[in-house]
Design an enzyme around this catalytic site. Structure first.
Site, PDB file in Angstrom:
ATOM      1  N   ARG A   1      15.062  23.545  13.886  1.00 26.49           N
ATOM      2  CA  ARG A   1      14.454  24.863  14.014  1.00 26.49           C
ATOM      3  C   ARG A   1      15.461  25.896  13.588  1.00 26.49           C
ATOM      4  NH1 ARG A   1      11.796  26.471  19.602  1.00 26.49           N
ATOM      5  NH2 ARG A   1      13.797  25.798  20.395  1.00 26.49           N
TER       6      ARG A   1
ATOM      7  N   THR B   1      14.385  32.353  12.894  1.00 21.35           N
ATOM      8  CA  THR B   1      12.932  32.431  12.665  1.00 21.35           C
ATOM      9  C   THR B   1      12.164  31.478  13.574  1.00 21.35           C
ATOM     10  OG1 THR B   1      12.990  30.680  11.021  1.00 21.35           O
ATOM     11  CG2 THR B   1      13.348  32.913  10.211  1.00 21.35           C
TER      12      THR B   1
ATOM     13  N   ASP C   1      18.367  22.107  26.516  1.00 21.70           N
ATOM     14  CA  ASP C   1      18.345  21.553  25.157  1.00 21.70           C
ATOM     15  C   ASP C   1      18.394  20.023  25.252  1.00 21.70           C
ATOM     16  OD1 ASP C   1      19.362  20.465  22.612  1.00 21.70           O
ATOM     17  OD2 ASP C   1      19.399  22.573  22.034  1.00 21.70           O
TER      18      ASP C   1
ATOM     19  N   ASP D   1      21.179  18.238  23.166  1.00 23.91           N
ATOM     20  CA  ASP D   1      22.527  18.410  23.736  1.00 23.91           C
ATOM     21  C   ASP D   1      22.702  17.566  24.994  1.00 23.91           C
ATOM     22  OD1 ASP D   1      23.564  20.084  21.840  1.00 23.91           O
ATOM     23  OD2 ASP D   1      23.013  21.932  22.891  1.00 23.91           O
TER      24      ASP D   1
HETATM   25  N1  URA Z   1      13.978  22.106  22.384  1.00 25.16           N
HETATM   26  C1  URA Z   1      14.714  21.776  23.468  1.00 25.16           C
HETATM   27  O1  URA Z   1      15.573  20.896  23.401  1.00 25.16           O
HETATM   28  N2  URA Z   1      14.492  22.457  24.617  1.00 25.16           N
HETATM   29  C2  URA Z   1      13.559  23.417  24.738  1.00 25.16           C
HETATM   30  O2  URA Z   1      13.385  23.964  25.828  1.00 25.16           O
HETATM   31  C3  URA Z   1      12.797  23.741  23.594  1.00 25.16           C
HETATM   32  C4  URA Z   1      13.027  23.067  22.432  1.00 25.16           C
END
Ligand code: URA
Length: 208
Positions: A103, A107, A199, A202
């Site tokens: 992503r 944007t 995330d 991560d």
């Molecule tokens: N991607 C993620 O890893 N966490 C989110 O909250 C949204 C997209």
């Protein structure tokens, strides 16, 4: 679009472990795999069966076997990788395709940087794997790539969803069945699911 909410207590309990900020990388990764395995159990509920004849140690018997279905797991890099091993434990003969999409942080739009599919993808039941369905941009783009490559049967397995992602899939891919364990409240300004689990990439790979 059919959406299946997986409310089984084992799944909900494990999702709570993922949400907890105190859960470290090792446990997080293991639990993502366990949830993926349980999700796959539900998502493959409609695989067709056929009878085969065999000998048990006691007698001749007819018994059920999955009827020649070809499966493709399609993890979206990189967080989707965390779901692969758990599912392969149940269906070791599935092929693993990879789609790399990130992503754009400004944007929030999906950008494809890698795509490697088996040549017979059109004959396979495809299971897109991505732990998070946030804006839906990535999952919708992955479904489009698969369709362009000829895939006809696609399901999305996503651990946690938000309303915009569910709506986007509904609008752009009403034929793709979505399996998810919860639909959270909303997205924050950075596109993270709230309350969410942070995330996923991560936390699976320990990169933060
Ligand atoms: N991607 C993620 O890893 N966490 C989110 O909250 C949204 C997209």
């Amino acid at each position: 679009m059919p959406i299946t909410l997986l409310t089984h207590p084992l799944i909900q309990h494990k999702l709570t472990i993922l949400r907890d900020i105190g859960t470290g990388v090792k446990i997080f990764r293991e639990v993502v795999g366990e949830i993926a395995m349980l999700m796959c159990y539900e998502a493959m509920r409609d695989l067709p069966l056929e009878d085969i004849e065999l000998m048990t140690p006691v007698a001749a018997s007819k018994s059920k076997t999955i009827s020649g279905k070809k499966l493709a797991l399609v993890p979206i890099l990189r967080a989707g990788l965390g779901m692969v091993e758990g599912i392969l434990n149940l269906v070791p003969s599935a092929k693993v395709a990879h789609i790399g999409i990130y992503r754009n942080p400004e944007t929030l739009k999906p950008v494809e940087y890698y795509c490697k599919l088996p040549p017979d993808i059109m004959e396979r039941d495809c299971f897109i794997l991505d732990p998070m369905l946030a804006t839906g941009g990535t999952a919708a783009a992955a479904a489009s790539y698969l369709k362009e490559a000829g895939a006809r049967s696609i399901k999305l397995l996503t651990i946690l969803s938000a309303p915009p992602g569910v709506e986007k899939m509904e609008l752009e891919h009403p034929d793709v069945e979505v399996f998810t364990c919860a639909v959270d409240s909303h997205l924050n300004d950075h596109g993270y699911i709230v309350p969410g689990l942070g995330d996923a990439g991560d936390r699976i790979f320990g990169t933060k």
